[in-house]
Design a protein around this motif. Sequence first.
Motif: not given
Length: 279
Positions: A55-83
């Motif tokens: 997101a820092a390199r492409w601040p206007r990008a639509h970025i989707t992170g994919y993972d199969n770990s619920p624990a990792m995704l719970d932590e990742a979603r703290k970073h979700a939202g508009p850039t």
Amino acid sequence: MTTPVWDPHQYLRHAGHRARPLADLLARVPELPHADAPRIADLGCGPGGPSTPLAARWPRAHITGYDNSPAMLDEARKHAGPTGAGGTLDFAHADLATWRPAPGVSFDLIFSNAALQWVLPAEGKGRVDGHTGAFPAWIDALPTGGTFAFQVPGNFTAPSHALLADLRNSPRWRDRLGAESRVNTVLDPAGYAAALAPLGCEVDAWETTYLHLLQGEDPVLDWVKGTALRPVLTLLADDPAAREAFLAEYGEMLRTAYPSAPHGTAFPFRRIFVVAVKR
């Protein structure tokens, strides 16, 4: 293979060292076809922090992170939202063994940092021959000039992994932990070039061995608790006494293989990098 239960906080204990290969890979990614507002997939995004340099390199990008770990995704979603410049960062559950872009969806960049090695060859509906079996579908989802970039560890024969496999299969532990070990699922740079060039890609592939100087008590054990040791910790989660006994035995082996010194414990770590641009 045992599906590991991930601990985002343990994984992030060595975030500084783990960020170096990510930065080195990202630095070799060329400009993307829709550079103003690209569509990016981050495969195996983990706790989400690794997605933020995208997101820092492409601040206007639509970025989707994919993972199969619920624990990792719970932590990742703290970073979700508009850039900052009008882009978006979101996260979704996906098994990389079966993930394919939806029909008609195109990505300017498919990116993966230290995740594809977990995709093992396996029989079963929807699965492929390891991560390389997914390459044709992923490349098909790129436009001309789109990039597939990834790095994977190449240290499966290092003492950290070889000793773990030996201990799991020792007489004391094999009945409890089975014969499973972390199989080498990755290719060398030439192997990846051979897999991707016929798919219409210009391939830049290389390897680097990092020398991490780790600090603290049993630092290599602490490192692998976040990665290679996760399947064992998952299997022993219901037996704390056995878990501590295994860690004590494995920790002693690691201290011998990686002795401490006044400047820290030297932990060499080989990684394989690939940047493939669709012609």
